[in-house]
Write a protein that holds these residues in place. Structure first.
Motif, mmCIF file in Angstrom:
data_model
loop_
_atom_site.group_PDB
_atom_site.id
_atom_site.type_symbol
_atom_site.label_atom_id
_atom_site.label_comp_id
_atom_site.label_asym_id
_atom_site.label_seq_id
_atom_site.Cartn_x
_atom_site.Cartn_y
_atom_site.Cartn_z
ATOM 1 N N LEU B 5 0.850 -1.163 0.085
ATOM 2 C CA LEU B 5 0.127 0.087 0.102
ATOM 3 C C LEU B 5 0.878 1.177 0.138
ATOM 4 C CD1 LEU B 5 -2.077 -2.063 0.644
ATOM 5 C CD2 LEU B 5 -2.948 -0.701 2.534
ATOM 6 N N ASP B 9 -1.852 5.565 2.483
ATOM 7 C CA ASP B 9 -3.008 4.534 2.548
ATOM 8 C C ASP B 9 -2.613 3.684 3.738
ATOM 9 O OD1 ASP B 9 -4.369 5.329 0.519
ATOM 10 O OD2 ASP B 9 -3.853 3.755 -0.869
ATOM 11 N N ALA B 51 1.521 3.653 -4.324
ATOM 12 C CA ALA B 51 1.592 2.391 -4.008
ATOM 13 C C ALA B 51 2.714 1.494 -4.047
ATOM 14 C CB ALA B 51 0.371 1.887 -4.583
ATOM 15 N N VAL B 218 -5.887 -6.748 -2.296
ATOM 16 C CA VAL B 218 -5.826 -5.112 -2.592
ATOM 17 C C VAL B 218 -7.242 -4.409 -2.948
ATOM 18 C CG1 VAL B 218 -4.703 -3.205 -3.520
ATOM 19 C CG2 VAL B 218 -3.566 -5.541 -3.216
#
Lengths: 492, 220
Positions: B5, B9, B51, B218
């Motif tokens: 992540l 996040d 990410a 995810v």
């Protein structure tokens, strides 16, 4: 489903049969029968030999179909792997509930062996039998005077229960038991642990009134989560000491080739042990120290340690050893200092470590030990310098002047004094239910020393050094804290 | 297959379990960054956020001690320019510089035999050489969290240290328990890294976070 009855059949069998008894004194099938017959087992002992050859002066049966029905509980298996399925069926038909399988050629020897092993487990489950091993070295059970193993020694009776993934470590622990006099209740080498493993043994030991502490050698566990959960449940009921092989990278490789199990990261294992309340020892010697401590000493109710030493240096090193432990050197309370002032010449240390500075006389040492051990601010006492007098006595007894010149009388006096000091210290321990640890290298250097003998006579353990005694006490106190953490959680 | 992540996040996810982070802002351009810097005052830290950026420092994607509007604006633009398409960059994280001498590392690692474990150890540049690390199986009891702290060899770091106050051990235990809770509730969790956890005014603050999960789990 393995039950208590299976373990009773294993450790306290009414009668035993050795399958594959051999006339050759170098073979497992000879040694196993020899050891069973030599250590006082009182049940009936049968043996099978394909040629019905006489072994150790006893007649044998060709196979298990010839032994009486419903009499034998345990079969000790030394026959080749290929013949064992038929052997297990015959055993079950005779009412045998437990088999110890010393035979090799299973999981440790490649793909075919693994298949044989898994088939054997399926068969044992179908026959409602417990099988230990294969590829194990045997078991001992002192309450039944049972020495069903292909290694030595047979240890004295006591309260340590040993379970090991390596038979040779069972032997190591039992050698230390025999040397120190701190005895063993049960011991078993689980070999390839096909059906039952170390954790199954520990669960049995936790319920076994003969066993007070589990002592384990481990190389790997197949299912970590399940193992940790079951180990914690055991540790809530009984102390468990673990020494683990494969802790370093290179050790892990050796372990993999040994039992076919995977080594896990050392820190994870270490943290798991702390979390589930198991005491992880760093060596065989340390593991036995801890097991002996748990088996013979009352648990400390706090961290406050008093050290009593007849002369300085030992106390200094012992005090140093308490750093990096959970133990505290207690500051001597005023009333105890006053009591000791009245018993000792002014040169005594007047603090902890309590160094008698050679100021002891035959009556003051018992009084000092008693006052220290029983004091409310003292949770545990370490006693150093026992055995010095009788050590000199030994030199005199073995010298050219003995027994003349008054030597016979003084040597006997020295021995009596050392025995008496130890007896007083241990009596105070028993009366106050507090741990008193006696440490001297004479435990190893001269086990016949009067002080060391007196410790053994009292069913206690003479620690080989002050440092090792401190370490053992530290682990005992850590366990108490761990147990208390559950109590404090439930009261919150 | 696993994926990471983004830092932003990761932090949002872990905040929900009680992990404490510094106030920060995800700037999409220099103007945002300058505005946030003006609001905070003092030197700022800027990091490219995306990410698939795992090794920010090695790639020069972390700018520390950036002072003044011009420098903040320049730093932000440089970081955005340095982004590669595969980074999936979503902006630049900007936060006031944390000041503290003591750094720890905390996280979750899944052991092949024992499953999820909570890891805590000494951080900083010498961390690997000193290797003062302690591990427990998740979930932790509060007793376990404190036992982890007591198990570290570098106990003196928990006391007052070179002008900084003693470490709030309750807060550190909270952090470990928060990680433990996260480990049992994040689907497909593979690992969590909080590196460094800096002691700021005696309290632990995670300055970076990286959550790794199996690719299938995810959620965008």
């Amino acid at each position: 489903m393995i039950s208590t009855e299976h373990f009773t059949a294993l450790f306290d069998p009414r009668a035993i049969v050795v399958a594959g008894a051999s006339t050759h004194p170098g073979k497992f099938g000879f040694v196993a029968l020899h050891n069973i017959l030599s250590c006082g087992y009182s049940g009936e002992v049968f043996a099978t030999n394909r040629e019905r050859a006489e072994v150790l002066g006893r007649s044998t049966f060709a196979d298990l179909t010839e032994i009486p029905d419903g009499v034998v509980d345990l079969v000790f298996v030394c026959t080749p792997a290929a013949s064992n399925p038929e052997l297990l069926r015959q055993a079950a038909s005779k009412g045998i509930r437990a088999a110890f399988i010393a035979s090799a050629g299973y999981g440790e020897s490649g793909e075919d062996g693994r298949r044989l092993q898994s088939d054997l487990v399926d068969l044992a489950n179908e026959l409602d039998m417990v099988i230990v091993g294969p590829n194990g070295q045997g078991l001992i059970s002192t309450p039944s005077s049972l020495c069903a193993q292909i290694v030595a020694p047979f240890p004295p009776a006591g309260r340590i229960g040993i379970a090991s993934q390596s038979g040779n470590f069972v032997s190591s622990f039992m050698n230390l038991s025999r040397q120190s006099g701190v005895g063993v209740s049960r011991a078993i080498s689980v070999g390839n642990a096909a059906q039952v493993g170390v954790i199954d043994m520990l669960e049995y030991y936790a319920d076994d009134p003969e066993t007070a502490v589990g002592l384990v050698y481990l190389e790997g566990v197949p299912d970590g989560r399940e193992f940790a959960k079951r180990l914690e449940a055991v540790c809530r009921r009984m102390p468990v000491v673990i020494v683990k092989g494969g802790a370093s990278g290179s050790g892990a490789k050796a372990a993999a080739s040994h039992t076919g199990s995977l080594a896990t990261d050392d820190r994870v294992f270490d943290g798991m042990c702390r979390q589930v309340g198991a005491s992880r020892a760093s060596s065989v010697a340390e593991a036995f120290d801890l097991a002996a401590a748990f088996a013979t000493l009352p648990a400390p109710s706090g961290p406050r340690l008093a050290i009593v030493t007849t002369v300085g240096g030992w106390g200094v090193l012992a005090a140093d050893a308490t750093s990096n432990t959970s133990l505290e050197l207690v500051d001597l309370p005023d009333d105890l200092r006053t009591t000791l002032d009245g018993l000792l010449p002014p040169r005594w240390s007047r603090n902890n470590p309590i160094d008698l500075a050679g100021g002891e006389t035959k009556d003051t040492v018992p009084a000092v030990l008693d006052a220290v051990v029983r004091h409310l601010d003292v949770d545990a006492t370490l006693v150093l310098g026992m055995g010095i007098q009788s050590n000199q006595g030994r030199l005199e007894r073995e010298g050219p002047f003995y027994p003349d010149h008054g030597l016979e009388r003084i040597v006997a006096f020295h021995d009596r004094q050392d025995s008496r000091y130890v007896e007083v210290a241990l009596a105070a321990s028993a009366a106050s239910n507090k741990p008193v640890l006696i440490a001297s290298e004479l435990a190893v250097a001269d086990p016949s020393n009067a002080a060391v003998s007196a410790v053994r006579e009292a069913d206690r353990y003479c620690f080989p050094s002050a440092e090792r005694a401190v370490k053992a006490l530290h682990f005992m106190y850590e366990r108490e804290r761990w147990l208390a953490s559950f109590a404090s959680e439930s009261s919150n | 297959m696993s994926t990471t992540l983004s830092e932003s996040d990761s932090k949002t996810l872990l905040s929900g379990f009680g992990v404490r982070f510094l106030p920060e802002s995800l700037a999409t351009g220099p103007a945002d960054a300058v505005a946030f810097a003006a609001q905070c005052g003092g030197p700022m830290a800027l990091k490219l956020c995306g990410a698939n950026i795992a090794h920010k420092s090695e790639r020069g994607l972390v700018h520390l001690g950036v002072v003044g509007a011009d420098a903040v604006s320049r730093s932000c633009q440089e970081l955005l320019d340095a982004a590669r398409p595969e980074d999936n960059a979503t902006g630049v994280l900007i936060a006031p510089m944390a000041i503290g001498l003591r750094e720890f590392i905390a996280g979750i690692s899944v052991d092949p035999v024992f499953g999820p474990t909570v890891v805590f150890g000494l951080g900083g540049v010498l961390a690997e050489a000193i290797a003062d690390v302690t591990v427990r199986l998740a979930p932790l009891r509060r007793y376990d969290a404190f036992d982890m702290l007591h198990s570290l060899r570098s106990q003196s770091l928990f006391g007052p240290f070179r002008g900084e106050p003693a470490v709030d051990l309750e807060a550190l235990a909270d952090l470990l328990c928060a990680l433990s809770a996260a480990s049992s509730q994040i689907e497909g969790l593979i690992s969590i890294d909080l590196n460094p956890v800096m002691i700021v005014d005696g309290s632990p603050v995670a300055l970076d976070a990286l959550v790794e999960v199996t690719a299938a789990d995810v959620v965008s």
